[in-house]
Design an enzyme around this catalytic site. Structure first.
Site, mmCIF file in Angstrom:
data_model
loop_
_atom_site.group_PDB
_atom_site.id
_atom_site.type_symbol
_atom_site.label_atom_id
_atom_site.label_comp_id
_atom_site.label_asym_id
_atom_site.label_seq_id
_atom_site.Cartn_x
_atom_site.Cartn_y
_atom_site.Cartn_z
ATOM 1 N N SER A 139 0.827 -1.206 0.000
ATOM 2 C CA SER A 139 0.000 0.000 0.000
ATOM 3 C C SER A 139 0.861 1.255 0.000
ATOM 4 C CB SER A 139 -0.874 0.084 1.240
ATOM 5 O OG SER A 139 -1.322 -1.145 1.654
ATOM 6 N N HIS A 160 -2.580 -3.432 -6.140
ATOM 7 C CA HIS A 160 -2.976 -3.018 -4.795
ATOM 8 C C HIS A 160 -4.464 -3.301 -4.584
ATOM 9 C CE1 HIS A 160 -3.763 0.376 -1.718
ATOM 10 N NE2 HIS A 160 -3.452 -0.747 -1.109
ATOM 11 N N GLU A 205 -5.817 -0.997 -7.553
ATOM 12 C CA GLU A 205 -4.910 -0.037 -8.176
ATOM 13 C C GLU A 205 -3.797 -0.844 -8.851
ATOM 14 O OE1 GLU A 205 -4.833 4.123 -5.798
ATOM 15 O OE2 GLU A 205 -4.090 2.429 -4.640
ATOM 16 N N ASN A 261 -4.455 6.292 -1.322
ATOM 17 C CA ASN A 261 -3.980 6.671 0.004
ATOM 18 C C ASN A 261 -3.384 8.076 0.020
ATOM 19 O OD1 ASN A 261 -4.892 4.533 1.543
ATOM 20 N ND2 ASN A 261 -3.142 3.241 1.018
#
Ligand code: 3H9
Length: 654
Positions: free
Chosen positions: A409, A430, A442, A480
């Protein structure tokens, strides 16, 4: 002889029946040309005395995919779909729908206007309009309850749920499921019904229903609507079919459809629809074929690895799961089995499907078991040294053409790629937890990822039924990064005067399933804390930094799992905790901040603004390719309400 009714609608007379075929790729949408051709075909049949009846079917794998969404927002050319369906329903000669594939929205409405419906076993039907922020606009809310009853019809119209042929048969929506040649059976039905009074759906009485069953279903549907207007309107319209004449019901439906079609929610959801279709189109991958993948290896059989394994098994792959010890590998197998069992219990999978999936699963504690994998996804502890070491080892085990993917991540996948002798075969995948359920993946295009490796990442994610979005490398990728900006601004709001419960309430009223502080507690506070500690040494001392989350962690308040975080959770319920309020007040005092009242409007606009600003940075850095990709990430990975279109759409940046 082929009759051309328009460019997309042709006919051929077979055994005295006019077989009308809609061929309007990609999904046989009810475009102006299709509507005109379909109308003309019924006119033609009505005037040709040699024609006994009509069969309407679709070319390819779709019956009719619904109204042409690209025409929304433009002036409607005649005939409009309701007029075409009225023409079909009023035909004196029987019209049979031979539903060869998906009949969606306006497509199902065409079928409902026919006098008899036969579906192929693989056909699916739905009224997905609510997913576009609208209600059916061509009779769906009025004709469906006449066949399926008010409760079932309302549930379908208000949720957009897709129904397979057998269920549609049980609900009375189709009259038969074909066994053998669909069109031949439909021709037979047309010949049988010829000369008899047609069974017009619109002329049927709406069957009586139990008010209590309707209310119970309504409560369930509306609890998930979170501020969307279309589901409640769909429920109202279907319910009203029991009280209104067909023509009054249709007029109300049409007025509601037109009003919603021009609403902000519908515009946002149309943006999401086209964003999803654009996401996998990557200019640089034009003409690049993905590598063939049949065996997927997964290293690390924790929660994430097992979720990925289930998704890969669901996607039809052979899966080799590896963990460090025999006991851990065995535990992984048990966890995967339990996830599949849960799907059996909920009816999403049958026992045969589970056993077939398990027959494609191998688990081992020996990395050598990955030698024949086409793709290996690592899902081990998010630590750079651990992952780099693993990649070096894998590099020596897998075939030269195998792909290595990391599920990290936050770590830099370029560093992991550098730990191999073939960095071009490394890509990021991801996943979001739980990986067997969450749609977003992702796909990280690392500095050296080869184009066909990236294309394979996208293709595999699609085969898993996921929504892949390509991201470049930056700490936290797209999702994120934006989530960090959101978190930062939420903490600024705290210091400035708002409380967690006020911020959460404002964002939940905006449409998020959970406000930011409830999400932090749900996800756990320790990972972000560890990250802040890592960054402390390099942090610009002039940068505004809010310490409240650190104080919570120091007090062991790690979130919901710990029973306490931004809130307290006595008996599992989120409750405001005066201790947290006191901590926040102390922090303000320490910084000499005089708190001020902050209203919901300011909370929402500051949090959305922070997300959009970070999104613009990602676009400038080319980490994200398109603003709409950012919207998809936030909607599918972070609970951003789809009917608001995502942070970039909401900020007018799309
Ligand atoms: C409606 O019907 C309103 C009525 O009640 C009232 C009328 C008065 N229009 O998804 P895919 C394009 S509302 C235009 O990748 P799949 C799509 O953009 C409508 N274009 O394929 C893409 O184009 P491109 C209710 C459409 O095989 C290409 O087709 N109907 C439409 O994975 C392939 O799409 C719906 O909401 C459309 N309606 O899935 C159905 N649909 O290649 C929406 C698709 O240029 N559609 N395109 O990017 C779907 O659910 C799926 O597309 C379907 C096929 C299941 C049909």
């Amino acid at each position: 002889m082929t009759l051309n009714f328009s460019q997309s609608v042709t006919g051929a007379v077979v055994e005295g029946v006019l077989v009308v075929t809609i061929d309007n790729p990609p999904v046989n949408a009810a475009s102006a040309d299709m509507r005109q051709g379909l109308f003309a075909s019924i006119d033609h049949a009505s005037t040709d005395a040699g024609i006994l009846g009509i069969v309407v079917t679709g070319a390819g794998k779709t019956f009719v995919g619904g109204a042409d969404i690209r025409e929304f927002g433009k002036p409607m050319a005649d005939p409009i779909l309701p007029a075409v369906i009225e023409r079909i329903e009023s035909s004196e000669k029987p019209v049979i729908a031979a539903i060869n594939g998906a009949a969606l929205g306006g497509g199902l409405e065409v079928a409902l206007g026919c006098h008899h419906r036969i579906a192929s076993p693989s056909a699916k039907i739905a009224l997905p309009e609510v997913k576009l922020g609208i209600v059916p606009g061509a009779g769906g809310t009025q004709r469906l309850p006449r066949l399926a009853g008010v409760v079932a019809a309302a549930e379908l119209a208000a949720t957009g749920r897709m129904v397979a042929a057998q269920e549609a048969l049980g609900l009375g929506i189709v009259d038969a499921v074909a066994n053998g040649d669909l069109v031949a059976q439909a021709i037979g039905a047309a010949r049988d019904l010829a000369g008899k009074p047609p069974r017009r759906t619109g002329a049927l009485d709406v069957p009586p229903f139990e008010a209590e069953a309707f209310s119970a279903m309504t409560r369930k549907v509306l609890s998930r609507a979170r501020g969307q207007h279309a589901p409640a309107e769909a429920l109202r319209l279907v319910r009203s079919a029991a009280e209104k004449s067909l023509s009054d019901g249709l007029a109300d439906e049409r007025e509601t459809f037109l009003r919603l079609r021009d609403s902000d929610q519908a515009k946002a959801l149309r943006h999401v629809f086209f964003a999803e279709r654009a996401a996998t189109k990557i200019d640089a991958l034009e003409g690049v074929a993905p590598r063939s993948v049949t065996r997927v290896g997964i290293v690390g059989l924790g929660l994430m690895g097992c979720g990925i394994a289930v998704a890969a098994l669901d996607g039809g792959y052979h899966v080799t799961g590896v963990d460090m010890s025999e006991a851990a590998a065995q535990k992984g197998r048990e966890r995967i089995t339990a996830l599949l069992d849960r799907n059996v219990a909920s009816g999403r999978l049958d026992a045969e499907g589970r056993d077939e999936r398990l027959s494609r699963l191998t688990t081992s504690h020996d990395m050598a078991a990955l030698a024949d994998a086409d793709l290996v996804i690592e899902a081990v502890f998010d630590d750079l040294a651990v992952k780099a070491d693993l990649f070096t080892k894998l590099d020596g085990i897998v075939r030269a053409d195998a792909i290595l993917a990391t599920n990290t991540s936050y770590l830099d996948p370029d560093t992991l790629a550098a730990a191999t002798t073939h960095p071009e075969r490394v890509v990021g995948l991801h996943f979001f937890s739980p990986a067997n359920i969450m749609r977003l993946v992702e796909v990280v295009n690392c500095a050296k990822t080869a184009p066909d490796v990236l294309a394979t990442g996208l293709a595999v994610a699609r085969k898993l039924g996921k929504l892949p979005v390509v991201t470049g490398v930056t700490e936290g990728f797209i999702g994120n990064s934006i989530f960090s900006a959101y978190r930062r601004e939420a903490e600024f709001l705290l210091e400035d005067g708002a409380l967690p419960e006020e911020i959460d309430a404002a964002m939940e009223a905006y449409g998020f399933a959970m406000g930011p502080f409830a999400v932090f507690d749900f996800a756990g506070l320790e990972i972000a804390w560890a990250r802040r500690k890592r960054q402390a040494a390099t942090r610009d001392p002039a940068e505004r930094y809010v310490e409240i989350a650190d104080r919570l962690c120091e007090a062991g308040r790690f979130g919901q799992k710990a029973g306490r975080g931004w809130y307290a959770y006595p008996d599992g319920r989120r409750t405001v905790d005066p201790e947290v309020t006191a901590l926040i007040e102390e922090a303000r005092t320490r910084k000499n901040i005089k708190p001020r009242a902050i209203d919901d409007g300011e909370i929402v606009s500051r949090l959305l603004g922070a997300m959009a600003a970070e999104g613009e940075k990602l676009l400038a850095q080319k980490v994200a390719q398109r603003a709409s990709d950012i919207d998809l990430v936030m909607i599918n990975g972070y609970g951003f309400p789809a009917h608001r279109g995502g942070p970039m759409f909401a900020a007018g940046l799309v």
